[in-house]
Enzyme design. Sequence first.
Site, mmCIF file in Angstrom:
data_model
loop_
_atom_site.group_PDB
_atom_site.id
_atom_site.type_symbol
_atom_site.label_atom_id
_atom_site.label_comp_id
_atom_site.label_asym_id
_atom_site.label_seq_id
_atom_site.Cartn_x
_atom_site.Cartn_y
_atom_site.Cartn_z
ATOM 1 N N ILE A 90 11.732 70.409 52.515
ATOM 2 C CA ILE A 90 12.705 70.194 51.436
ATOM 3 C C ILE A 90 12.311 69.001 50.548
ATOM 4 O O ILE A 90 12.639 68.957 49.363
ATOM 5 C CB ILE A 90 14.120 69.963 52.041
ATOM 6 C CG1 ILE A 90 14.563 71.169 52.845
ATOM 7 C CG2 ILE A 90 15.153 69.572 50.993
ATOM 8 C CD1 ILE A 90 15.049 72.339 52.046
ATOM 9 N N GLU A 212 37.229 83.626 73.466
ATOM 10 C CA GLU A 212 35.809 83.881 73.702
ATOM 11 C C GLU A 212 35.468 83.555 75.147
ATOM 12 O O GLU A 212 36.046 82.636 75.736
ATOM 13 C CB GLU A 212 34.957 82.992 72.784
ATOM 14 C CG GLU A 212 35.186 83.228 71.317
ATOM 15 C CD GLU A 212 34.184 82.432 70.483
ATOM 16 O OE1 GLU A 212 33.189 83.019 70.055
ATOM 17 O OE2 GLU A 212 34.407 81.230 70.295
ATOM 18 N N HIS A 236 38.002 80.720 60.119
ATOM 19 C CA HIS A 236 38.343 82.103 60.478
ATOM 20 C C HIS A 236 39.844 82.317 60.697
ATOM 21 O O HIS A 236 40.431 83.266 60.177
ATOM 22 C CB HIS A 236 37.611 82.523 61.756
ATOM 23 C CG HIS A 236 36.142 82.211 61.738
ATOM 24 N ND1 HIS A 236 35.377 82.369 60.620
ATOM 25 C CD2 HIS A 236 35.296 81.747 62.707
ATOM 26 C CE1 HIS A 236 34.120 82.027 60.892
ATOM 27 N NE2 HIS A 236 34.051 81.645 62.150
#
Length: 485
Positions: A90, A212, A236
Amino acid sequence: MADKVSALLLFGATGDLARRMLLPSLYGLDADGLLPDDLTIIGTARSELDDDGYRDKAKQALDEHLAAGFYDPEIGERFLKRLAYVPLDIADEAGFQRLAEAVGDPARGLAIFLSTAPSLFKPTIDGLAAVGLACPTVRMALEKPLGSDLKSSREINDSVAAAFPEERTFRIDHYLGKETVQNLLALRFANSLFEPLWNSTHIDHVQISVAETVGIEGRGDYYDGAGALRDMVQNHMLQLLALVAMEPPTNFDATAVRDEKVKVLRSLRRPTSETIAAHIVTGQYGRGAIDGQTMPGYVEELGRDSSTETFIALKAYVDNWRWKGVPFYLRTGKRLPERQTEIFIQFNGVPYSIFAARGAATVPNKLVIGLQPEETIRLLVMAKTPGLDRHGIRLREVPLDLGLANAFADQRRRIAYERLLLDLIEGDPTLFVRRDEVEAQWEWIDAIRAGWSEAGVAPRPYAAGTWGPSAAIALTERDGVSWHE
Ligand code: BG6
């Protein structure tokens, strides 16, 4: 809808997301003939690879992550031929020049996907702008995390906005690419059945759960700095809440849908010191077992001490006319007993039961929208148990089931990123998150975190394989509500 692009530039092209999701998704789109014929996919990352080296890596990723039997060598060959690779440091201007050469004329349309650490966003965007890759025919997609609080999120958004105006900035929340999430909109706004009931007069409460079984999956450094609140709730879960709670948009287009979502996010009730203590429970998993398999605790997995929450349950309110007084219970955690993502809506019970005197109990109707592991929409209604009722009437809750997997058995289930990558390529921002939404989300999350630090909140322990600390159960039970499992 804007023009299609003829090049897709993937930053972070050798990373986990590219291997697990992006390359398999692009392959899936190619297999269905949905990619523009001339689309070139240029990967870039730090690794020193050439085009063939990247194609080999991409092939490995497809072998590992495509659904069994889906790979077709002929399509695979066509897809891999689209790929090119440019190594990039970068800090090196010449690298960006090589990238620009590989892209060719950006006027033919370019989509850029940044799946790198946010600390690299600004230098990346500066490098792109310096070689002419930020012109009006270029779109920019950004993968989370977009900051760790409102301030850092604004900094990221400002550095992106310096080169890419909002209409060309595509912020990803991969939950919006999930089929059932979009189905929630169809359910609400393509049926006349639910909308009249979709308010505080008829809905008792809403639950949104993302459970999860996985732990931190080798992402300890990121996760430990984020925790469940910022990793899952900020993005989310608040997006799911906004879709459940929003008013009907006037059209299914980017402006109308996002205008309605942001109103909900701005109506979230700010926490107070009392509600921080009474309405939020956090936890961190210790050793335990899932499906008979022993699991290490979070600290053990991480390799150092930590007070990061891996579980959170909370009660939120949307302070507007439609939702007055309706609790939204949100719960998410790692290492819970099962993977289960769902939206659960409980309606009010019948105002008066004509069956009570005949010994039958009624329970309120419920709507369960399952996102994972199964895509389901299930309405639970009361029905009479067959029989002659000699000893009283018996009623039972039975599901009206819209098993989407069966109803649409002929349709391939797609990875959420397929939808999002296609929308990016075609220039449709409806399922991407606008800046004002992200900032409204952060404002609310920051208020919670400020409350935590003031009160010195620390997560409570829970054993892996359980549904979090018992206080999370008490949070809803106090209101006479049980978590739907
Ligand atoms: C990511 C989080 O955004 O979403 C992860 O960073 C989490 O921690 C993942 O596991 C869950 O996504 P899905 O699609 O598996 O529910």
